[in-house]
Design a protein around this motif. Structure first.
Motif, PDB file in Angstrom:
ATOM      1  N   MET A 275     -23.491   4.853  33.997  1.00 43.13           N
ATOM      2  CA  MET A 275     -24.179   3.839  33.210  1.00 43.13           C
ATOM      3  C   MET A 275     -23.984   4.108  31.729  1.00 43.13           C
ATOM      4  O   MET A 275     -23.858   5.253  31.299  1.00 43.13           O
ATOM      5  CB  MET A 275     -25.660   3.804  33.578  1.00 43.13           C
ATOM      6  CG  MET A 275     -25.912   3.292  34.988  1.00 43.13           C
ATOM      7  SD  MET A 275     -27.660   3.252  35.456  1.00 43.13           S
ATOM      8  CE  MET A 275     -28.277   1.947  34.390  1.00 43.13           C
ATOM      9  N   GLY A 276     -23.966   3.033  30.945  1.00 43.83           N
ATOM     10  CA  GLY A 276     -23.705   3.148  29.520  1.00 43.83           C
ATOM     11  C   GLY A 276     -24.936   3.550  28.735  1.00 43.83           C
ATOM     12  O   GLY A 276     -26.070   3.481  29.234  1.00 43.83           O
ATOM     13  N   PRO A 277     -24.753   3.935  27.480  1.00 44.23           N
ATOM     14  CA  PRO A 277     -25.886   4.279  26.621  1.00 44.23           C
ATOM     15  C   PRO A 277     -26.864   3.110  26.511  1.00 44.23           C
ATOM     16  O   PRO A 277     -26.478   1.982  26.208  1.00 44.23           O
ATOM     17  CB  PRO A 277     -25.228   4.576  25.266  1.00 44.23           C
ATOM     18  CG  PRO A 277     -23.810   4.938  25.595  1.00 44.23           C
ATOM     19  CD  PRO A 277     -23.453   4.117  26.802  1.00 44.23           C
ATOM     20  N   GLY A 278     -28.137   3.408  26.772  1.00 44.53           N
ATOM     21  CA  GLY A 278     -29.177   2.388  26.676  1.00 44.53           C
ATOM     22  C   GLY A 278     -29.273   1.459  27.870  1.00 44.53           C
ATOM     23  O   GLY A 278     -30.196   0.629  27.945  1.00 44.53           O
TER      24      GLY A 278
ATOM     25  N   VAL B 170     -27.173  -7.055  31.278  1.00 41.08           N
ATOM     26  CA  VAL B 170     -27.632  -5.681  31.498  1.00 41.08           C
ATOM     27  C   VAL B 170     -26.907  -5.068  32.689  1.00 41.08           C
ATOM     28  O   VAL B 170     -26.363  -3.953  32.605  1.00 41.08           O
ATOM     29  CB  VAL B 170     -29.153  -5.659  31.718  1.00 41.08           C
ATOM     30  CG1 VAL B 170     -29.615  -4.253  32.099  1.00 41.08           C
ATOM     31  CG2 VAL B 170     -29.874  -6.151  30.471  1.00 41.08           C
ATOM     32  N   LEU B 171     -26.877  -5.774  33.805  1.00 42.59           N
ATOM     33  CA  LEU B 171     -26.230  -5.242  35.007  1.00 42.59           C
ATOM     34  C   LEU B 171     -24.761  -4.922  34.756  1.00 42.59           C
ATOM     35  O   LEU B 171     -24.237  -3.928  35.267  1.00 42.59           O
ATOM     36  CB  LEU B 171     -26.351  -6.245  36.152  1.00 42.59           C
ATOM     37  CG  LEU B 171     -27.764  -6.527  36.680  1.00 42.59           C
ATOM     38  CD1 LEU B 171     -27.733  -7.673  37.684  1.00 42.59           C
ATOM     39  CD2 LEU B 171     -28.379  -5.282  37.321  1.00 42.59           C
TER      40      LEU B 171
ATOM     41  N   ALA C  86     -18.537  -1.043  30.635  1.00 38.83           N
ATOM     42  CA  ALA C  86     -18.225   0.301  31.136  1.00 38.83           C
ATOM     43  C   ALA C  86     -19.154   0.738  32.262  1.00 38.83           C
ATOM     44  O   ALA C  86     -18.725   1.413  33.203  1.00 38.83           O
ATOM     45  CB  ALA C  86     -18.286   1.310  29.990  1.00 38.83           C
ATOM     46  N   GLY C  87     -20.423   0.363  32.202  1.00 38.16           N
ATOM     47  CA  GLY C  87     -21.392   0.827  33.202  1.00 38.16           C
ATOM     48  C   GLY C  87     -21.689  -0.176  34.290  1.00 38.16           C
ATOM     49  O   GLY C  87     -22.692  -0.037  35.001  1.00 38.16           O
ATOM     50  N   CYS C  88     -20.836  -1.158  34.454  1.00 44.74           N
ATOM     51  CA  CYS C  88     -21.108  -2.253  35.390  1.00 44.74           C
ATOM     52  C   CYS C  88     -21.348  -1.759  36.807  1.00 44.74           C
ATOM     53  O   CYS C  88     -22.398  -2.019  37.404  1.00 44.74           O
ATOM     54  CB  CYS C  88     -19.942  -3.239  35.354  1.00 44.74           C
ATOM     55  SG  CYS C  88     -19.962  -4.484  36.657  1.00 44.74           S
ATOM     56  N   ILE C  89     -20.401  -1.055  37.386  1.00 42.35           N
ATOM     57  CA  ILE C  89     -20.513  -0.665  38.790  1.00 42.35           C
ATOM     58  C   ILE C  89     -21.650   0.327  38.978  1.00 42.35           C
ATOM     59  O   ILE C  89     -22.439   0.223  39.926  1.00 42.35           O
ATOM     60  CB  ILE C  89     -19.176  -0.109  39.304  1.00 42.35           C
ATOM     61  CG1 ILE C  89     -18.124  -1.227  39.329  1.00 42.35           C
ATOM     62  CG2 ILE C  89     -19.328   0.508  40.690  1.00 42.35           C
ATOM     63  CD1 ILE C  89     -16.729  -0.769  39.701  1.00 42.35           C
TER      64      ILE C  89
END
Length: 350
Positions: A316-319, A279-280, A288-291
């Motif tokens: 952050m990524g979708p969901g 998740v993180l 893509a939404g890691c940082i």
């Protein structure tokens, strides 16, 4: 600077093994460096019990080099480390082809850093001979932490033959293994043993998908007809840039009380940690939404003001927000919210 030139206390801490968070970048709403919160992050990690800091690495955002922020963020972390009683081991990221990597190594050395984490992503098309020459050029400046970066975020497969020769470089002090691949991780461990470098090179996990199991495993290979065993001593991890106090407690338990849990309990804990990391690090959206997600955790704790990245499209990524809510709810034992709440004002105002 050679390994023999390093101060005894931080080198001993690296050898014993510990938590080294990959340091994020604190920005304000205008995407400018927020020096107060950048310092607060360093104070948080060091007070949490980290043995060092890794700065100007992926979690710090490689784009700092394009925004004139490489020198400032290295300086801020070094100043906080010098003011802390623990004498931490300082690692600076070094990237690019040889000229740039050597220049960044020289900057790190001038700022009091003890080693550079050497990314080979810019050398994707280089031969093993060229890669080794590149690594030797940087190692002539400062001790090197090798870095096996996963292919999903810019790394390349590096054969056993490379790691065998890399381990022979006398100024290599550690290796961060982050290929997110068990076969490639074993290549590195075997190469270090075959090079008879296990006493000089300390192994650190960067496999955020396999943290607990990496730290619990004894790796044994035959050399000269006899078994030789090594352990991964600690972690240099983006995952450990959040909930850092819990990471320190986890590693202390593994080092000092490995029998406190049964093998099945450790594997269960490893699975929970990997689920949280998925998740993180936004595995569902190819990282893509890691940082931004790591920033969101730090924002909720009051350490960051927002989740802004230098690249406005890095969000952050979708969901991912919903999934973050899930792991915070389902795995409360993983967070260090109480520790941060008790200290955050001090870190922000000291």
């Amino acid at each position: 600077m050679k390994i023999s030139d390093l101060p005894a206390t931080p080198l001993a801490a690296l050898r014993k093994g510990g938590v080294i968070p990959a340091h994020p970048l604190a920005l304000d709403a205008d995407r400018r460096l927020d020096e107060r919160r950048q310092r607060a992050l360093s104070r948080y990690y060091l007070d949490a019990g980290s043995i060092g800091l890794a700065v100007a690495v992926h979690t710090t955002q490689f784009e700092i080099r394009d925004h004139g922020l490489l020198e400032p963020v290295l300086s801020l972390a070094a100043e906080e480390a010098n003011a802390h009683a623990s004498t931490p081991f300082l690692v600076a990221g070094a990237v690019g082809k040889t000229e740039q990597a050597v220049r960044e190594a020289e900057l790190a050395r001038s700022k009091g850093y003890h080693a550079v984490l050497l990314s080979l992503a810019a050398m994707r098309d280089a031969s093993v001979d060229e890669l080794i020459a590149h690594c030797r050029a940087v190692a002539d400046v400062i001790p090197v932490v090798g870095f096996y970066l996963q292919t999903a975020v810019g790394g390349q497969p590096l054969p056993y033959a490379f790691w065998r020769r890399f381990a022979e470089i006398e100024n290599v002090v550690a290796i961060k293994m982050a290929p997110f691949n068990r076969y490639r991780t074993l290549d590195v461990v075997r190469a270090v043993i075959d090079a008879r470098a296990e006493d000089r090179i300390t192994l650190y996990t960067g496999n955020d998908d396999h943290i607990v199991s990496d730290l619990m495993t004894k790796f044994t290979f035959m050399r000269d007809g006899a078994p030789v065993s090594v352990r991964i001593k600690g972690g240099l991890l983006g995952h450990w840039s959040v909930w850092t106090r819990k990471a320190v407690e986890l590693l202390e338990e593994i080092h000092e009380r490995p029998d406190s849990r049964s093998a099945s309990e450790w594997l269960e804990f490893d699975a929970r940690t990997t689920d949280a990391n998925g998740v993180l690090f936004d595995v569902a959206n190819d990282f893509a939404g890691c940082i931004a997600c790591l920033h969101e955790v730090l924002r909720r704790q009051g350490l960051l003001e927002g989740t802004w990245c230098l690249n406005p499209d890095e969000t952050m990524g979708p969901g991912q927000m919903e999934e973050l809510e899930r792991i915070c709810r389902d795995y409360p034992e993983l967070n260090d919210d109480a520790f941060v709440a008790a200290n955050v004002e001090r870190w922000l105002t000291a």
